[in-house]
Write a protein that holds these residues in place. Structure first.
Motif, PDB file in Angstrom:
ATOM      1  N   THR A 193       0.886  -1.265   0.150  1.00 29.90           N
ATOM      2  CA  THR A 193       0.043  -0.021  -0.059  1.00 29.90           C
ATOM      3  C   THR A 193       0.880   1.196  -0.052  1.00 29.90           C
ATOM      4  O   THR A 193       1.952   1.332   0.680  1.00 29.90           O
ATOM      5  CB  THR A 193      -0.845   0.066   1.161  1.00 29.90           C
ATOM      6  OG1 THR A 193      -0.064  -0.153   2.307  1.00 29.90           O
ATOM      7  CG2 THR A 193      -2.028  -1.079   1.250  1.00 29.90           C
ATOM      8  N   VAL A 224       0.703  -0.670  10.321  1.00 27.27           N
ATOM      9  CA  VAL A 224      -0.375  -1.411  10.520  1.00 27.27           C
ATOM     10  C   VAL A 224      -1.087  -0.724  11.618  1.00 27.27           C
ATOM     11  O   VAL A 224      -0.604  -0.510  12.735  1.00 27.27           O
ATOM     12  CB  VAL A 224      -0.052  -2.985  11.075  1.00 27.27           C
ATOM     13  CG1 VAL A 224      -1.395  -3.760  11.508  1.00 27.27           C
ATOM     14  CG2 VAL A 224       1.081  -3.549  10.114  1.00 27.27           C
ATOM     15  N   SER A 225      -2.522  -0.255  11.048  1.00 28.38           N
ATOM     16  CA  SER A 225      -3.202   0.484  12.227  1.00 28.38           C
ATOM     17  C   SER A 225      -4.015  -0.566  13.101  1.00 28.38           C
ATOM     18  O   SER A 225      -4.369  -1.950  12.430  1.00 28.38           O
ATOM     19  CB  SER A 225      -4.151   1.141  11.473  1.00 28.38           C
ATOM     20  OG  SER A 225      -5.003   0.818  10.474  1.00 28.38           O
ATOM     21  N   ASP A 266      -6.687  -1.853  10.501  1.00 33.98           N
ATOM     22  CA  ASP A 266      -5.929  -2.839   9.441  1.00 33.98           C
ATOM     23  C   ASP A 266      -6.111  -4.122  10.303  1.00 33.98           C
ATOM     24  O   ASP A 266      -6.530  -5.383   9.751  1.00 33.98           O
ATOM     25  CB  ASP A 266      -4.643  -2.689   9.261  1.00 33.98           C
ATOM     26  CG  ASP A 266      -4.353  -1.348   8.630  1.00 33.98           C
ATOM     27  OD1 ASP A 266      -5.180  -1.304   7.340  1.00 33.98           O
ATOM     28  OD2 ASP A 266      -3.295  -0.865   8.377  1.00 33.98           O
ATOM     29  N   ASP A 312      -9.930  -5.436  10.653  1.00 32.94           N
ATOM     30  CA  ASP A 312     -10.472  -5.874   9.385  1.00 32.94           C
ATOM     31  C   ASP A 312      -9.768  -7.387   9.103  1.00 32.94           C
ATOM     32  O   ASP A 312     -10.531  -7.888   8.301  1.00 32.94           O
ATOM     33  CB  ASP A 312      -9.841  -4.728   8.062  1.00 32.94           C
ATOM     34  CG  ASP A 312     -10.757  -3.702   8.149  1.00 32.94           C
ATOM     35  OD1 ASP A 312     -11.574  -3.630   8.888  1.00 32.94           O
ATOM     36  OD2 ASP A 312     -10.267  -2.593   7.667  1.00 32.94           O
ATOM     37  N   TRP A 313      -8.440  -7.538   9.226  1.00 33.42           N
ATOM     38  CA  TRP A 313      -7.921  -8.834   8.701  1.00 33.42           C
ATOM     39  C   TRP A 313      -8.557  -9.914   9.644  1.00 33.42           C
ATOM     40  O   TRP A 313      -9.069 -10.627   8.964  1.00 33.42           O
ATOM     41  CB  TRP A 313      -6.463  -8.753   9.169  1.00 33.42           C
ATOM     42  CG  TRP A 313      -5.887 -10.397   9.254  1.00 33.42           C
ATOM     43  CD1 TRP A 313      -5.520 -10.848   8.024  1.00 33.42           C
ATOM     44  CD2 TRP A 313      -5.751 -11.137  10.326  1.00 33.42           C
ATOM     45  NE1 TRP A 313      -5.194 -12.074   8.463  1.00 33.42           N
ATOM     46  CE2 TRP A 313      -5.422 -12.267   9.846  1.00 33.42           C
ATOM     47  CE3 TRP A 313      -5.802 -10.563  11.641  1.00 33.42           C
ATOM     48  CZ2 TRP A 313      -5.214 -13.241  10.771  1.00 33.42           C
ATOM     49  CZ3 TRP A 313      -5.673 -11.735  12.610  1.00 33.42           C
ATOM     50  CH2 TRP A 313      -5.332 -13.172  12.122  1.00 33.42           C
ATOM     51  N   ARG A 325       1.196  -9.500   5.602  1.00 32.11           N
ATOM     52  CA  ARG A 325       1.325  -7.851   6.080  1.00 32.11           C
ATOM     53  C   ARG A 325       1.175  -7.609   7.519  1.00 32.11           C
ATOM     54  O   ARG A 325       1.757  -6.184   7.716  1.00 32.11           O
ATOM     55  CB  ARG A 325       0.302  -7.398   5.198  1.00 32.11           C
ATOM     56  CG  ARG A 325       0.507  -5.642   4.925  1.00 32.11           C
ATOM     57  CD  ARG A 325      -0.405  -5.022   4.042  1.00 32.11           C
ATOM     58  NE  ARG A 325      -1.438  -4.830   4.685  1.00 32.11           N
ATOM     59  CZ  ARG A 325      -1.574  -3.662   5.341  1.00 32.11           C
ATOM     60  NH1 ARG A 325      -0.674  -2.794   5.439  1.00 32.11           N
ATOM     61  NH2 ARG A 325      -2.892  -3.269   6.097  1.00 32.11           N
ATOM     62  N   LEU A 326       0.686  -8.458   8.404  1.00 32.42           N
ATOM     63  CA  LEU A 326       0.633  -7.984   9.909  1.00 32.42           C
ATOM     64  C   LEU A 326       1.356  -8.647  10.735  1.00 32.42           C
ATOM     65  O   LEU A 326       1.898  -8.128  11.644  1.00 32.42           O
ATOM     66  CB  LEU A 326      -0.798  -8.171  10.296  1.00 32.42           C
ATOM     67  CG  LEU A 326      -1.868  -7.820   9.481  1.00 32.42           C
ATOM     68  CD1 LEU A 326      -3.398  -8.323   9.913  1.00 32.42           C
ATOM     69  CD2 LEU A 326      -1.971  -6.220   9.448  1.00 32.42           C
TER      70      LEU A 326
END
Length: 243
Positions: free
Chosen positions: A66, A106-107, A110, A113-114, A127-128
């Protein structure tokens, strides 16, 4: 323009560096670097690594998929509102890039949502995973939580200066029985609820290196499941303030 080239151009703009200045600072050939940016040619991992080291940013900024935040404009807005939107959008994107430069890309949203997208299954986690710590279910009898993986960019790894689960376990074992009991209770609550639990705990402890650690932070504990059904607990935490 390709995403990686956009990322590099945005980084140099934020740092007020020309292509030549960046190449000199990072020890990479200017001609090759400048040509690759202008003509969107392939940029190798060694060049990206040199940029990350030379400019002091996280390599994950280049490898993430992103480019930052982007607002959706209101098509009904007048010219002044459109201009204000453009300014706000630019500032938000710059703020998002700043988080990525330090590896904190990473918020909380985020992470949530995952989790909800995958219904707690440990899938699509690449990604996390650098930003979280993973645990086996807590051992209530020994009054301890059980770390099995320490994310290199997790709050615990950075603040406790640990690089693996064994170091994290040793640090946690050094906490008082009351602190460990609170941790066990928090992990157990996430398991019993079967969903992410968000809290804002405070911590005031003495670390193994002798430093005093005082922090208030936002913590999300969430139960996750491996493909074989094994239950784990994931911890995603963010700083609120440091003392």
């Amino acid at each position: 323009m390709a995403l990686i080239h956009e990322k590099i151009s945005a980084l140099l703009e934020d740092m007020n560096l020309s292509n030549r200045q960046a190449a000199l600072k990072c020890g990479i050939p200017y001609g090759t670097f400048n040509s690759a940016l202008k003509h969107e040619r392939e940029i190798g991992w060694s060049t990206l690594d040199a940029l990350a080291r030379g400019l002091g940013v996280s390599f994950h900024y280049f490898s993430s998929e992103t480019s930052g935040l982007e607002l959706l404009p209101d098509i009904r807005a007048d010219a002044a509102a459109v201009k204000a939107f453009e300014i706000l959008n630019t500032r938000l994107q710059a703020a998002a890039r700043t988080r990525q430069y330090s590896g904190c890309d990473v918020s909380l949203q985020d992470f949530l949502d995952w989790w909800f997208t995958n219904s707690g299954r440990l899938e699509g986690f690449d990604r996390l995973q650098h930003a979280v710590d993973m645990f086996n279910p807590p051992d209530a009898e020994q009054n301890r939580i059980q770390p099995i993986r320490s994310g290199p960019a997790s709050l615990a790894s950075i603040c406790f200066e640990v690089s693996d689960s064994n170091q994290l376990r040793s640090t946690l074992n050094g906490f008082s029985d009351n602190v460990n009991a609170d941790l066990v209770m928090a992990h157990s609550e996430a398991i019993s609820r079967g969903e992410p639990v968000i809290t804002h705990p405070s911590l005031d402890v003495k670390l193994l290196n002798g430093r005093r650690f005082t922090r208030q932070y936002r913590r999300v504990l969430a139960p996750v499941y491996l493909p074989d059904g094994k239950l784990l607990v994931v911890n995603f935490s963010q700083d609120i303030k440091t003392g």
